[in-house]
Design an enzyme around this catalytic site. Structure first.
Site, PDB file in Angstrom:
ATOM      1  CB  CYS A 116      -0.354  -4.465  14.609  1.00 42.29           C
ATOM      2  SG  CYS A 116      -0.980  -3.711  12.971  1.00 42.29           S
ATOM      3  CG  LEU A 117      -0.396  -9.422  10.410  1.00 45.35           C
ATOM      4  CD1 LEU A 117      -1.278  -9.718   9.135  1.00 45.35           C
ATOM      5  CD2 LEU A 117       0.675 -10.379  10.845  1.00 45.35           C
TER       6      LEU A 117
ATOM      7  CG  HIS B  62      -5.261  -1.083  10.646  1.00 39.86           C
ATOM      8  ND1 HIS B  62      -3.789  -0.688  10.756  1.00 39.86           N
ATOM      9  CD2 HIS B  62      -5.015  -2.373  11.323  1.00 39.86           C
ATOM     10  CE1 HIS B  62      -3.066  -1.565  11.555  1.00 39.86           C
ATOM     11  NE2 HIS B  62      -3.967  -2.545  11.935  1.00 39.86           N
TER      12      HIS B  62
ATOM     13  CG  HIS C 201      -6.246  -4.057  15.776  1.00 41.14           C
ATOM     14  ND1 HIS C 201      -5.354  -4.055  16.599  1.00 41.14           N
ATOM     15  CD2 HIS C 201      -5.761  -4.017  14.641  1.00 41.14           C
ATOM     16  CE1 HIS C 201      -4.027  -4.167  15.897  1.00 41.14           C
ATOM     17  NE2 HIS C 201      -4.384  -4.102  14.776  1.00 41.14           N
ATOM     18  CD  GLU C 202      -7.447  -5.700  11.912  1.00 40.67           C
ATOM     19  OE1 GLU C 202      -6.863  -5.128  10.525  1.00 40.67           O
ATOM     20  OE2 GLU C 202      -6.829  -6.464  12.338  1.00 40.67           O
TER      21      GLU C 202
ATOM     22  N   GLY D  36      -6.433 -10.352  11.582  1.00 43.90           N
ATOM     23  CA  GLY D  36      -7.042  -9.398  10.938  1.00 43.90           C
ATOM     24  C   GLY D  36      -6.254  -8.680  10.101  1.00 43.90           C
TER      25      GLY D  36
ATOM     26  CD  GLN E   9      -3.029  -4.191   9.003  1.00 45.21           C
ATOM     27  OE1 GLN E   9      -4.088  -4.759   8.821  1.00 45.21           O
ATOM     28  NE2 GLN E   9      -1.846  -4.590   9.540  1.00 45.21           N
TER      29      GLN E   9
HETATM   30 CO    CO Z   1      -3.027  -4.090  12.968  1.00 44.37          CO
END
Ligand code: CO
Length: 183
Positions: free
Chosen positions: A110-111, A158, A154-155, A58, A63
């Site tokens: 998470c990236l 963000h 989760h997304e 995701g 991000q």
């Molecule tokens: Co994330």
């Protein structure tokens, strides 16, 4: 290649702005690029050439430095049929959610968060999300449960400047929540 904004960058903690509708070509293009990044991030040949890229399922626009309410999701949900759950969404909103909770036994990643954070992140087991499809521009109503529901939550977090570890109980990171589904 998209540059991933890392934890510690103030913009990652800001609430993102709604995307204007109808979708602009630019916003569609952004979501396409984000989705393309996820697809590549799961390709072993690509990763070999780009050792700094981490695999992700995701990605949310903040991000990549765009504080607008857009996200993409891409993960293998059915290995036998090689089927992927794929979303590119603008202005996603959780309109219904289960009381029942779920969590990833291995914790979330998470990236944007290179550092590991141990502990369970409890989320709704089922969610219904209304959004605008980033590719067609049409309104969509999505129902997901289990892993897909966790990724979506989760997304969406963000977009409100929330990172997964904010939701880990610092005093008791592996606290058992009765009735929660382990995934
Ligand atoms: Co994330």
């Amino acid at each position: 290649m998209l540059k991933i904004v890392l934890d510690g960058t103030p913009s990652l903690r800001e609430a993102s702005k709604e995307v204007e509708l109808p979708l602009s070509d630019k916003d569609r293009e952004t979501m396409k690029k984000m989705l393309d990044y996820l697809v590549k991030s799961q390709d072993p040949a690509f990763l070999e050439k780009h050792p700094n890229v981490r695999s992700g399922v995701g990605l949310a626009a903040p991000q990549i430095g765009i504080n607008r309410r857009m996200l993409v999701v891409y993960f293998l949900d059915d290995p036998e049929n090689n089927h992927y759950t794929t979303y590119a969404l603008a202005n996603p909103r959780i309109v219904a959610s289960s009381i029942k909770r779920a969590y990833l036994q291995g914790g979330e990643g998470c990236l944007s968060v290179p550092k590991g954070h141990e502990g369970y992140v409890y989320r709704h087991y089922k969610v219904t999300v209304s959004a605008v499809d980033g590719l067609t521009g049409n309104p969509v109503l999505i129902k997901e449960r289990g892993y897909g529901a966790i990724v979506l939550q989760h997304e969406i977090d963000h977009l409100d400047g929330i990172l997964f570890y904010d939701r880990i109980d610092k005093k008791d990171p592996f606290k058992e929540l009765p009735g929660a589904v382990a995934i």
